[in-house]
Design an enzyme around this catalytic site. Structure first.
Site, mmCIF file in Angstrom:
data_model
loop_
_atom_site.group_PDB
_atom_site.id
_atom_site.type_symbol
_atom_site.label_atom_id
_atom_site.label_comp_id
_atom_site.label_asym_id
_atom_site.label_seq_id
_atom_site.Cartn_x
_atom_site.Cartn_y
_atom_site.Cartn_z
ATOM 1 N N HIS A 34 4.498 -6.238 1.536
ATOM 2 C CA HIS A 34 3.207 -6.832 1.907
ATOM 3 C C HIS A 34 3.457 -8.227 2.483
ATOM 4 O O HIS A 34 4.366 -8.934 2.044
ATOM 5 C CB HIS A 34 2.284 -6.894 0.684
ATOM 6 C CG HIS A 34 0.900 -7.317 1.055
ATOM 7 N ND1 HIS A 34 0.563 -8.633 1.243
ATOM 8 C CD2 HIS A 34 -0.203 -6.584 1.318
ATOM 9 C CE1 HIS A 34 -0.720 -8.688 1.600
ATOM 10 N NE2 HIS A 34 -1.197 -7.470 1.656
ATOM 11 N N GLU A 62 -0.524 -3.690 9.142
ATOM 12 C CA GLU A 62 -1.411 -4.802 8.778
ATOM 13 C C GLU A 62 -1.027 -6.037 9.586
ATOM 14 O O GLU A 62 -0.102 -6.764 9.208
ATOM 15 C CB GLU A 62 -1.239 -5.153 7.298
ATOM 16 C CG GLU A 62 -1.747 -4.131 6.339
ATOM 17 C CD GLU A 62 -2.112 -4.788 5.012
ATOM 18 O OE1 GLU A 62 -3.281 -4.719 4.620
ATOM 19 O OE2 GLU A 62 -1.235 -5.399 4.388
HETATM 20 P P1 PGA Z 1 -7.909 -8.117 3.267
HETATM 21 O O1 PGA Z 1 -6.409 -7.887 2.733
HETATM 22 O O2 PGA Z 1 -8.557 -6.758 3.290
HETATM 23 O O3 PGA Z 1 -8.526 -9.038 2.260
HETATM 24 O O4 PGA Z 1 -7.801 -8.735 4.625
HETATM 25 C C1 PGA Z 1 -5.680 -6.773 3.137
HETATM 26 C C2 PGA Z 1 -4.326 -6.800 2.499
HETATM 27 O O5 PGA Z 1 -3.809 -7.893 2.222
HETATM 28 O O6 PGA Z 1 -3.722 -5.741 2.228
#
Ligand code: PGA
Length: 257
Positions: free
Chosen positions: A98, A168
């Site tokens: 992450h 992401e």
């Molecule tokens: P968020 O975070 O939905 O608050 O933008 C996503 C993540 O960090 O996986």
């Protein structure tokens, strides 16, 4: 409907909530809504300490947010939690790489070791990749390529069959974000990710690789990522901490067809 064709909605609770009472309460609500959402499969990733307070259920599994890179189940690694320990605590999935872990120094090489450790423990890894900023020349794609290639290097193909990738973009994550990516851009990234992975996986497996979208997912944009963006699922941070918001996202996944 098999788990494979269901949309995977992953809640990343991060370092929330503060108390076990709140964790139990939120989980109870998620459990009830997951049981009703037949076309969605929910994975809740709470802080590891709260995992033993929870039990998987109908359309519902548990995941860790991180694990030790050591593939042993126990040992002298202060502060670390092994894949085997996560498994004993009820997790079947684990987030790896992450951006908030990468920000505290995790490299693609370390992430590769974590991926191996997760697979060895029998967990399903959700490998997170994404660029810090998007440039007009498309150089950011090389960052994604490198993250995928290094993280999966030398891992046997058969083991990678259990891999899930979460795209992401870092600029779209969390409080300071500029907002979510667009479903159309995600669609292109997912194609790119599967193309890179086709060097590691047989063609059928690469084209079936589940790719999730994450970064400012909310109840308004969830459906578009799943339909226009054809995402196999969503990785949800902030909006997973409110049961009503999260319910609306799961509902979007369950009603999209
Ligand atoms: P968020 O975070 O939905 O608050 O933008 C996503 C993540 O960090 O996986």
């Amino acid at each position: 409907m098999s788990t494979k064709t269901k949309k995977l909605i992953v809640a990343n609770w991060k370092m929330n909530p503060e108390t076990p009472r709140e964790a139990r309460e939120l989980f109870g609500r998620v459990k009830r809504l997951a049981a009703r959402a037949r076309a969605a499969h929910v994975v809740v990733c709470p802080p590891a300490l709260w995992l033993p307070l929870m039990r998987s259920g109908v359309n519902l599994e548990l995941g860790g947010q991180d694990l030790s890179a050591e593939s042993v189940g126990s040992g002298a690694f202060t502060g670390s939690v092994s894949g085997a320990q996560l498994k004993y605590a009820g997790a079947t999935y684990v987030l790896i790489g992450h951006s908030e872990r990468r920000a505290s120094g995790e490299t693609d090489e370390l992430i590769q070791r974590k991926l191996r450790a997760a697979l060895r423990a029998g967990l399903r890894p959700i490998l997170c990749v994404g660029e810090r900023a998007r440039d007009a020349n498309g150089d950011y794609l090389q960052i994604i390529r490198q993250s995928l290639e290094t993280a999966t290097a030398e891992i046997p193909r058969a083991h990678l069959a259990r891999l899930v990738v979460a795209y992401e973009p870092i600029w779209a994550i969390g409080e300071g974000a500029n907002g979510a990516d667009t479903p159309n851009a995600f669609l292109e990234q997912a194609i790119f990710i599967r193309r890179v992975m086709s060097q590691r996986l047989p063609p059928k497996q690469a084209s079936a690789l589940p790719v999730l979208y994450g970064g400012s997912v909310n109840e308004e944009n969830a459906a578009a990522f799943l339909t226009i963006g054809a995402a196999d699922g969503l990785l949800v941070g902030r909006a997973s901490l409110g049961a009503d918001k999260f319910a609306a996202i799961v509902k979007a996944a369950a009603e999209r067809i």
